[in-house]
Scaffold this motif. Structure first.
Motif, PDB file in Angstrom:
ATOM      1  N   ILE A 143       3.150   7.072   3.534  1.00  0.00           N
ATOM      2  CA  ILE A 143       2.456   5.964   2.827  1.00  0.00           C
ATOM      3  C   ILE A 143       4.131   5.026   2.252  1.00  0.00           C
ATOM      4  O   ILE A 143       4.132   3.654   2.161  1.00  0.00           O
ATOM      5  CB  ILE A 143       1.858   6.027   1.770  1.00  0.00           C
ATOM      6  CG1 ILE A 143       0.528   6.433   1.649  1.00  0.00           C
ATOM      7  CG2 ILE A 143       1.582   4.822   0.460  1.00  0.00           C
ATOM      8  CD1 ILE A 143      -0.087   7.533   0.757  1.00  0.00           C
ATOM      9  N   LYS A 144       5.223   5.223   1.661  1.00  0.00           N
ATOM     10  CA  LYS A 144       6.420   4.844   1.290  1.00  0.00           C
ATOM     11  C   LYS A 144       6.824   3.976   2.501  1.00  0.00           C
ATOM     12  O   LYS A 144       7.418   3.325   2.861  1.00  0.00           O
ATOM     13  CB  LYS A 144       7.466   5.901   1.440  1.00  0.00           C
ATOM     14  CG  LYS A 144       7.048   6.344   0.366  1.00  0.00           C
ATOM     15  CD  LYS A 144       8.685   7.566  -0.678  1.00  0.00           C
ATOM     16  CE  LYS A 144       8.250   8.135  -2.162  1.00  0.00           C
ATOM     17  NZ  LYS A 144       9.371   8.627  -2.445  1.00  0.00           N
ATOM     18  N   GLY A 145       7.078   4.370   3.520  1.00  0.00           N
ATOM     19  CA  GLY A 145       7.128   3.634   5.501  1.00  0.00           C
ATOM     20  C   GLY A 145       6.618   3.111   5.543  1.00  0.00           C
ATOM     21  O   GLY A 145       6.406   3.037   7.035  1.00  0.00           O
ATOM     22  N   GLY A 146       4.542   2.670   5.546  1.00  0.00           N
ATOM     23  CA  GLY A 146       4.757   1.680   5.493  1.00  0.00           C
ATOM     24  C   GLY A 146       3.095   1.521   5.992  1.00  0.00           C
ATOM     25  O   GLY A 146       2.237   0.952   6.065  1.00  0.00           O
ATOM     26  N   TYR A 147       2.839   3.158   6.178  1.00  0.00           N
ATOM     27  CA  TYR A 147       0.891   3.277   6.590  1.00  0.00           C
ATOM     28  C   TYR A 147       0.454   3.317   5.038  1.00  0.00           C
ATOM     29  O   TYR A 147       0.497   4.167   4.271  1.00  0.00           O
ATOM     30  CB  TYR A 147       1.439   5.131   7.426  1.00  0.00           C
ATOM     31  CG  TYR A 147       1.892   5.066   8.770  1.00  0.00           C
ATOM     32  CD1 TYR A 147       1.346   5.196   9.736  1.00  0.00           C
ATOM     33  CD2 TYR A 147       3.199   5.152   8.364  1.00  0.00           C
ATOM     34  CE1 TYR A 147       2.080   4.827  11.125  1.00  0.00           C
ATOM     35  CE2 TYR A 147       4.005   5.420   9.583  1.00  0.00           C
ATOM     36  CZ  TYR A 147       3.346   5.433  11.001  1.00  0.00           C
ATOM     37  OH  TYR A 147       4.009   5.602  12.524  1.00  0.00           O
ATOM     38  N   THR A 148      -0.398   2.458   6.092  1.00  0.00           N
ATOM     39  CA  THR A 148      -1.198   2.337   4.335  1.00  0.00           C
ATOM     40  C   THR A 148      -2.324   2.568   4.261  1.00  0.00           C
ATOM     41  O   THR A 148      -3.542   2.794   3.564  1.00  0.00           O
ATOM     42  CB  THR A 148      -0.984   0.643   4.263  1.00  0.00           C
ATOM     43  OG1 THR A 148      -2.088   0.358   4.684  1.00  0.00           O
ATOM     44  CG2 THR A 148      -0.162   0.160   3.781  1.00  0.00           C
ATOM     45  N   ASN A 149      -3.844   3.205   5.313  1.00  0.00           N
ATOM     46  CA  ASN A 149      -4.877   3.396   5.279  1.00  0.00           C
ATOM     47  C   ASN A 149      -5.095   5.011   5.969  1.00  0.00           C
ATOM     48  O   ASN A 149      -4.193   5.876   6.824  1.00  0.00           O
ATOM     49  CB  ASN A 149      -5.556   2.813   5.543  1.00  0.00           C
ATOM     50  CG  ASN A 149      -5.870   2.413   7.018  1.00  0.00           C
ATOM     51  OD1 ASN A 149      -5.731   3.351   7.760  1.00  0.00           O
ATOM     52  ND2 ASN A 149      -5.591   1.341   8.342  1.00  0.00           N
ATOM     53  N   PRO A 150      -6.572   5.962   5.145  1.00  0.00           N
ATOM     54  CA  PRO A 150      -6.729   6.676   5.772  1.00  0.00           C
ATOM     55  C   PRO A 150      -6.518   7.246   7.075  1.00  0.00           C
ATOM     56  O   PRO A 150      -6.480   8.267   7.638  1.00  0.00           O
ATOM     57  CB  PRO A 150      -7.768   7.469   4.350  1.00  0.00           C
ATOM     58  CG  PRO A 150      -7.380   6.996   3.600  1.00  0.00           C
ATOM     59  CD  PRO A 150      -6.708   5.265   4.068  1.00  0.00           C
TER      60      PRO A 150
END
Length: 90
Positions: free
Chosen positions: A11-18
């Motif tokens: 998530i910190k790296g930019g992946y935003t959805n499950p």
């Protein structure tokens, strides 16, 4: 076993959805959703709520065309209250 810290780092790296996180990690969406609920309850991440100010808070605003308001999924970002403490992990 899935590591909570791995999901937080994605998530910190930019992946935003499950769905996206599950694909990258090679696990099912239900596992990722459970981890996200834990991270959210601990205050590490927050769900991006769509509304009039969504674009100003969106982590993708620099590359987005502004049409994501019609997106039907869920997007998460690092919580504002924890963004300054990004070195701490659960």
């Amino acid at each position: 076993m899935v590591n909570i810290e791995e999901v937080l780092e994605l998530i910190k790296g930019g992946y935003t959805n499950p769905k996206e996180i599950a694909r990258v990690m090679g696990i099912n969406v239900e596992e990722v959703s459970g981890i996200i609920k834990i991270l959210e309850s601990l205050g590490y991440i927050e769900k991006v709520e769509f509304g009039s100010s969504v674009c100003s808070r969106c982590p993708m605003k620099k590359i987005c065309s502004g049409s994501c308001i019609h997106f039907k999924g869920q997007i998460y970002q690092i919580s504002e209250k924890n963004s300054s403490n990004s070195s701490k992990t659960p």
